[in-house]
Design an enzyme around this catalytic site. Structure first.
Site, PDB file in Angstrom:
ATOM      1  CB  CYS A   1      -0.925   0.006   1.212  1.00 46.16           C
ATOM      2  SG  CYS A   1      -1.825   1.562   1.390  1.00 46.16           S
TER       3      CYS A   1
ATOM      4  CB  CYS B   1       0.735   1.454   4.408  1.00 50.14           C
ATOM      5  SG  CYS B   1      -0.916   1.175   5.098  1.00 50.14           S
TER       6      CYS B   1
ATOM      7  CG  ASP C   1      -2.477  13.791  -5.724  1.00 54.13           C
ATOM      8  OD1 ASP C   1      -3.460  13.140  -5.320  1.00 54.13           O
ATOM      9  OD2 ASP C   1      -1.830  13.482  -6.760  1.00 54.13           O
TER      10      ASP C   1
ATOM     11  CG  HIS D   1      -4.609  -0.367   4.952  1.00 57.07           C
ATOM     12  ND1 HIS D   1      -3.988   0.168   3.839  1.00 57.07           N
ATOM     13  CD2 HIS D   1      -5.477  -1.294   4.484  1.00 57.07           C
ATOM     14  CE1 HIS D   1      -4.455  -0.423   2.755  1.00 57.07           C
ATOM     15  NE2 HIS D   1      -5.364  -1.320   3.121  1.00 57.07           N
TER      16      HIS D   1
ATOM     17  CG  ASN E   1     -12.327   9.352  -6.305  1.00 50.44           C
ATOM     18  OD1 ASN E   1     -13.343   9.972  -6.611  1.00 50.44           O
ATOM     19  ND2 ASN E   1     -11.118   9.781  -6.615  1.00 50.44           N
TER      20      ASN E   1
ATOM     21  N   GLY F   1     -13.474   5.412  -9.675  1.00 48.03           N
ATOM     22  CA  GLY F   1     -12.106   5.551 -10.164  1.00 48.03           C
ATOM     23  C   GLY F   1     -11.062   5.521  -9.066  1.00 48.03           C
TER      24      GLY F   1
ATOM     25  CG  HIS G   1      -4.430   3.961   3.166  1.00 56.07           C
ATOM     26  ND1 HIS G   1      -3.429   3.341   3.903  1.00 56.07           N
ATOM     27  CD2 HIS G   1      -4.919   4.941   3.959  1.00 56.07           C
ATOM     28  CE1 HIS G   1      -3.320   3.930   5.092  1.00 56.07           C
ATOM     29  NE2 HIS G   1      -4.225   4.910   5.143  1.00 56.07           N
TER      30      HIS G   1
ATOM     31  CG  HIS H   1      -7.067   8.905  -0.625  1.00 55.62           C
ATOM     32  ND1 HIS H   1      -7.116   7.554  -0.907  1.00 55.62           N
ATOM     33  CD2 HIS H   1      -7.271   9.543  -1.797  1.00 55.62           C
ATOM     34  CE1 HIS H   1      -7.332   7.397  -2.203  1.00 55.62           C
ATOM     35  NE2 HIS H   1      -7.446   8.589  -2.763  1.00 55.62           N
TER      36      HIS H   1
END
Ligand code: 5GP
Ligand code: ZN
Length: 117
Positions: A4, A7, A30, A46, A87, A93, A98, A100
């Site tokens: 991940c 993570c 991002d 997680h 999302n 999409g 994880h 967010h």
């Protein structure tokens, strides 16, 4: 969680431009921003998707909302406005499984909430 990416960022194994962190939440830029301000606000725990939020996570999710607001203020987008997006799953999409929240600001977004691929 193995494999991940978030993570790994939380563990410090992958670098990220962190703008806020505490015991339960981390926020970082991002890697592929779609707005002048594009921050991801992420629980350290997680949780794969919005669907996977459990009753014991309710305090954490409330804290995430609080931190999104605080980071908006820190990024100076609180007064002009911003958009918060999560999302959930394939149709939305979702790429990173994880949980967010995208905090987007620094430009206008109009009223299009339903972009089609
Ligand atoms: P979603 O799962 O909500 O569709 O989007 C995942 C987001 O994570 C994307 O906007 C993507 O640019 C971002 N992302 C993916 N990998 C990384 C990474 O390694 N570092 C950072 N900072 N962002 C990432
Ligand atoms: Zn994870």
């Amino acid at each position: 969680m193995e494999n991940c990416i978030f993570c790994k960022i939380i563990a410090g194994e992958v670098p990220a431009k962190v703008v806020y962190e505490d015991e339960t939440v981390i926020a970082f830029e991002d890697i592929n921003p779609v707005a002048p301000v594009h921050i991801l606000v992420v629980p350290r725990k997680h949780i794969p998707t919005f669907n996977d939020i459990q009753p014991e996570d309710r305090e954490l999710v409330g804290h995430l909302a609080w931190i999104i607001k605080e980071v908006a203020k820190q990024q100076n987008i609180d007064e002009k406005g911003y958009r918060v997006i999560t999302n959930c799953g394939e149709d939305a999409g979702q790429v990173v499984f994880h949980l967010h929240f995208h905090l987007l600001g620094g430009r206008t977004f109009g009223h299009n909430l339903v972009g089609k691929s």
